[in-house]
Write a protein that holds these residues in place. Structure first.
Motif, PDB file in Angstrom:
ATOM      1  N   ALA A 129       0.821  -1.257  -0.068  1.00  0.00           N
ATOM      2  CA  ALA A 129      -0.004   0.141   0.165  1.00  0.00           C
ATOM      3  C   ALA A 129       1.012   1.165   0.012  1.00  0.00           C
ATOM      4  CB  ALA A 129      -1.016   0.102   1.182  1.00  0.00           C
ATOM      5  N   ILE A 130       1.827   1.196   0.885  1.00  0.00           N
ATOM      6  CA  ILE A 130       2.879   2.491   0.892  1.00  0.00           C
ATOM      7  C   ILE A 130       3.617   2.766  -0.534  1.00  0.00           C
ATOM      8  CG2 ILE A 130       4.732   3.401   1.807  1.00  0.00           C
ATOM      9  CD1 ILE A 130       3.947   2.080   4.461  1.00  0.00           C
ATOM     10  N   LEU A 131       4.060   1.486  -0.975  1.00  0.00           N
ATOM     11  CA  LEU A 131       4.693   1.676  -2.451  1.00  0.00           C
ATOM     12  C   LEU A 131       3.864   2.292  -3.458  1.00  0.00           C
ATOM     13  CD1 LEU A 131       6.728  -1.606  -2.366  1.00  0.00           C
ATOM     14  CD2 LEU A 131       7.682   0.724  -2.237  1.00  0.00           C
ATOM     15  N   PHE A 132       2.574   1.757  -3.415  1.00  0.00           N
ATOM     16  CA  PHE A 132       1.456   2.205  -4.647  1.00  0.00           C
ATOM     17  C   PHE A 132       1.240   3.518  -4.158  1.00  0.00           C
ATOM     18  CE2 PHE A 132       1.348  -1.940  -6.208  1.00  0.00           C
ATOM     19  CZ  PHE A 132       1.174  -1.853  -7.427  1.00  0.00           C
ATOM     20  N   GLN A 133       1.091   4.028  -2.832  1.00  0.00           N
ATOM     21  CA  GLN A 133       0.840   5.307  -2.561  1.00  0.00           C
ATOM     22  C   GLN A 133       1.789   6.247  -3.059  1.00  0.00           C
ATOM     23  OE1 GLN A 133       1.011   6.532   1.640  1.00  0.00           O
ATOM     24  NE2 GLN A 133      -0.905   7.520   1.522  1.00  0.00           N
ATOM     25  N   PHE A 134       3.108   6.022  -3.140  1.00  0.00           N
ATOM     26  CA  PHE A 134       4.178   6.802  -3.793  1.00  0.00           C
ATOM     27  C   PHE A 134       3.932   6.791  -5.372  1.00  0.00           C
ATOM     28  CE2 PHE A 134       6.488   6.197   0.339  1.00  0.00           C
ATOM     29  CZ  PHE A 134       6.640   7.506   0.660  1.00  0.00           C
ATOM     30  N   ALA A 135       3.713   5.696  -5.807  1.00  0.00           N
ATOM     31  CA  ALA A 135       3.580   5.623  -7.447  1.00  0.00           C
ATOM     32  C   ALA A 135       2.369   6.372  -7.764  1.00  0.00           C
ATOM     33  CB  ALA A 135       3.179   4.044  -7.625  1.00  0.00           C
ATOM     34  N   TYR A 136       1.348   6.528  -6.971  1.00  0.00           N
ATOM     35  CA  TYR A 136       0.184   7.246  -7.428  1.00  0.00           C
ATOM     36  C   TYR A 136       0.197   8.801  -7.098  1.00  0.00           C
ATOM     37  CZ  TYR A 136      -2.867   3.226  -8.136  1.00  0.00           C
ATOM     38  OH  TYR A 136      -3.482   1.811  -8.663  1.00  0.00           O
ATOM     39  N   ASP A 137       1.435   9.075  -6.415  1.00  0.00           N
ATOM     40  CA  ASP A 137       1.540  10.581  -6.154  1.00  0.00           C
ATOM     41  C   ASP A 137       1.418  11.579  -7.350  1.00  0.00           C
ATOM     42  OD1 ASP A 137       3.655  12.886  -5.803  1.00  0.00           O
ATOM     43  OD2 ASP A 137       2.829  12.418  -4.018  1.00  0.00           O
ATOM     44  N   ALA A 139       2.590  14.557  -8.086  1.00  0.00           N
ATOM     45  CA  ALA A 139       3.442  15.388  -8.613  1.00  0.00           C
ATOM     46  C   ALA A 139       5.010  14.645  -8.801  1.00  0.00           C
ATOM     47  CB  ALA A 139       3.755  16.342  -7.497  1.00  0.00           C
ATOM     48  N   GLN A 140       5.297  13.693  -7.884  1.00  0.00           N
ATOM     49  CA  GLN A 140       6.439  12.698  -7.981  1.00  0.00           C
ATOM     50  C   GLN A 140       6.399  11.118  -8.152  1.00  0.00           C
ATOM     51  OE1 GLN A 140       8.596  14.160  -4.372  1.00  0.00           O
ATOM     52  NE2 GLN A 140       8.938  16.066  -5.249  1.00  0.00           N
ATOM     53  N   GLY A 141       5.130  10.925  -8.360  1.00  0.00           N
ATOM     54  CA  GLY A 141       4.821   9.488  -8.499  1.00  0.00           C
ATOM     55  C   GLY A 141       5.400   8.934 -10.015  1.00  0.00           C
ATOM     56  N   MET A 142       5.368   7.427  -9.764  1.00  0.00           N
ATOM     57  CA  MET A 142       6.152   6.843 -10.969  1.00  0.00           C
ATOM     58  C   MET A 142       5.148   6.856 -12.283  1.00  0.00           C
ATOM     59  SD  MET A 142       7.460   2.711 -11.184  1.00  0.00           S
ATOM     60  CE  MET A 142       5.656   2.361 -11.082  1.00  0.00           C
ATOM     61  N   ILE A 143       3.872   6.758 -11.520  1.00  0.00           N
ATOM     62  CA  ILE A 143       2.894   6.514 -12.965  1.00  0.00           C
ATOM     63  C   ILE A 143       2.806   7.802 -13.794  1.00  0.00           C
ATOM     64  CG2 ILE A 143       0.305   6.436 -13.450  1.00  0.00           C
ATOM     65  CD1 ILE A 143       0.207   4.532 -11.054  1.00  0.00           C
ATOM     66  N   ASN A 144       2.522   9.049 -13.131  1.00  0.00           N
ATOM     67  CA  ASN A 144       2.663  10.418 -13.693  1.00  0.00           C
ATOM     68  C   ASN A 144       3.791  10.909 -14.430  1.00  0.00           C
ATOM     69  OD1 ASN A 144      -0.068  10.723 -13.229  1.00  0.00           O
ATOM     70  ND2 ASN A 144       0.206  12.458 -11.738  1.00  0.00           N
ATOM     71  N   GLY A 145       5.026  10.180 -13.564  1.00  0.00           N
ATOM     72  CA  GLY A 145       6.229  10.495 -14.541  1.00  0.00           C
ATOM     73  C   GLY A 145       6.425   9.708 -15.579  1.00  0.00           C
ATOM     74  N   ALA A 146       5.882   8.406 -15.715  1.00  0.00           N
ATOM     75  CA  ALA A 146       6.079   7.578 -16.799  1.00  0.00           C
ATOM     76  C   ALA A 146       5.267   8.278 -17.852  1.00  0.00           C
ATOM     77  CB  ALA A 146       5.461   6.422 -16.778  1.00  0.00           C
ATOM     78  N   LEU A 147       3.983   8.971 -17.703  1.00  0.00           N
ATOM     79  CA  LEU A 147       3.216   9.528 -18.557  1.00  0.00           C
ATOM     80  C   LEU A 147       4.075  11.158 -18.962  1.00  0.00           C
ATOM     81  CD1 LEU A 147      -0.323   9.477 -16.873  1.00  0.00           C
ATOM     82  CD2 LEU A 147       0.458   8.072 -18.773  1.00  0.00           C
ATOM     83  N   ARG A 148       4.404  11.589 -18.246  1.00  0.00           N
ATOM     84  CA  ARG A 148       5.406  12.665 -18.613  1.00  0.00           C
ATOM     85  C   ARG A 148       6.554  12.330 -19.698  1.00  0.00           C
ATOM     86  NH1 ARG A 148       4.787  14.490 -13.307  1.00  0.00           N
ATOM     87  NH2 ARG A 148       6.617  13.517 -12.595  1.00  0.00           N
ATOM     88  N   THR A 149       7.119  11.218 -19.292  1.00  0.00           N
ATOM     89  CA  THR A 149       8.293  10.906 -20.225  1.00  0.00           C
ATOM     90  C   THR A 149       7.700  10.576 -21.702  1.00  0.00           C
ATOM     91  OG1 THR A 149       9.137   9.807 -18.175  1.00  0.00           O
ATOM     92  CG2 THR A 149       9.947   8.934 -20.577  1.00  0.00           C
ATOM     93  N   VAL A 150       6.492   9.756 -21.864  1.00  0.00           N
ATOM     94  CA  VAL A 150       6.108   9.710 -23.231  1.00  0.00           C
ATOM     95  C   VAL A 150       5.172  10.753 -23.652  1.00  0.00           C
ATOM     96  CG1 VAL A 150       5.930   6.929 -22.685  1.00  0.00           C
ATOM     97  CG2 VAL A 150       4.004   8.427 -22.243  1.00  0.00           C
ATOM     98  N   GLY A 151       5.192  11.827 -23.008  1.00  0.00           N
ATOM     99  CA  GLY A 151       4.520  13.279 -23.794  1.00  0.00           C
ATOM    100  C   GLY A 151       3.297  13.303 -23.473  1.00  0.00           C
ATOM    101  N   LEU A 152       2.712  12.634 -22.514  1.00  0.00           N
ATOM    102  CA  LEU A 152       1.316  12.750 -22.158  1.00  0.00           C
ATOM    103  C   LEU A 152       1.257  13.680 -21.005  1.00  0.00           C
ATOM    104  CD1 LEU A 152      -0.121   9.152 -22.643  1.00  0.00           C
ATOM    105  CD2 LEU A 152      -0.384  11.125 -24.111  1.00  0.00           C
TER     106      LEU A 152
END
Length: 307
Positions: A129-137, A139-152
């Motif tokens: 739960a804690i890991l995915f809480q960070f992933a869903y952040d 501003a700095q989460g992995m998911i939105n970071g991946a979206l920024r990387t691919v131009g979304l």
């Protein structure tokens, strides 16, 4: 001789049944009893209030929201989890291409896939739960970071802060951390099915899809049915409570968008000091769980297949 046999059986069952009655049945009876009182949980003094707590519960909007969210998990979580687990297990065991010397086999690297799918089971649900809480952040989460990387850049929602997305994000986490257990469970069941069944079906021109629905699923039906009940209990129990309590805003937010019945029981008892009302909600949760198990067992009843 028969009389001695029954005494022997009763002697072995007496201790387990006594422990079950003390630690399982008796707490249920206590909860039902306290639901008719005004006990706060902080004082040994209380008085009987009849059905006042049940009247309050039926008029409580948060309770109905919690019930709705629990029912959503109850219906969606088993379907997605068991569906994915059956697909992955089938591919691991009999979904691969024909190889020399074996007409039926799993995909290449099936041993690695079993380990990869089962890996979340070795992690604590709190860590997940804690890991995915960070992933869903946002501003700095992995998911939105991946979206920024691919131009979304324009597609970066506030995953846990959006009332329309928060519960589905939590559902995805529950699927991720439970599907591996059923992959291994179904794989063990599929490994016990004679390969001759699959080979005969393939020789008759049956496709992989046909063999799944005509051979695999009927012979695994008892296991799937048990898994369905287990997933329903998980969706209404500690797993859902832990993930919602750790990941959601509030917890249970935003705007009660992720509040489920176990969390509301906890909040009523330990946050609001209304232990009697919490036991009332717990009784409702018990009724929903038993009704779900009864419906699944009734609708899933079929003649047992043996091989």
């Amino acid at each position: 001789m028969q009389h001695g046999k029954y005494r022997f059986i009763i002697g072995f069952l007496a201790a387990p049944l006594a422990l079950y009655a003390v630690f399982v049945i008796w707490p249920f009876i206590q909860s039902i009893y306290y639901s008719f009182t005004d006990w706060t949980g902080l004082s040994p003094e209380f008085s009987m209030v009849g059905f006042a707590n049940y009247t309050k519960m039926f008029q409580d909007e948060v309770f109905w929201k919690s019930l709705q969210h629990s029912v959503v998990l109850l219906l969606v979580l088993p379907v997605i989890t068991l569906g994915l687990a059956l697909f992955f297990a089938f591919m691991i065991n009999v979904g691969g291409r024909r190889r020399k010397g074996a007409a039926v086999g799993g995909v290449r690297g099936s041993g690695f896939y079993k380990i990869a799918y089962f890996f979340p089971q070795v992690l604590s649900i709190a860590i997940v739960a804690i890991l995915f809480q960070f992933a869903y952040d946002p501003a700095q989460g992995m998911i939105n970071g991946a979206l920024r990387t691919v131009g979304l850049d324009g597609l970066q929602p506030n995953w846990l802060g959006d009332p329309g997305l928060a519960l589905w994000c939590i559902t995805a986490v529950l699927v991720w951390c439970t599907v591996g257990f059923f992959v291994v469970l179904f794989s063990a069941g599929m490994a016990s099915i004679p390969r001759d069944f699959y080979e005969a079906a393939l020789l008759d021109g049956a496709s992989r899809v046909t063999t799944f629905f005509r051979i695999t699923l009927p012979l695994l039906w008892d296991t799937v049915q048990s898994g369905w009940v287990y997933m329903g209990i998980l969706a209404l129990g500690a797993e859902a409570f832990a993930v919602v309590h750790i990941m959601s805003i509030g917890p249970g937010g935003p705007d009660y968008a992720t509040t489920v019945l176990p969390l509301y029981v906890y909040q009523a008892a330990f946050r609001d000091g209304q232990a009697a009302y919490a036991t009332t909600i717990g009784v409702a949760l018990l009724v929903v769980t038993l009704a779900f198990a009864a419906v699944v067992m009734r609708l899933g009843r079929r003649e047992r297949l043996e091989f």
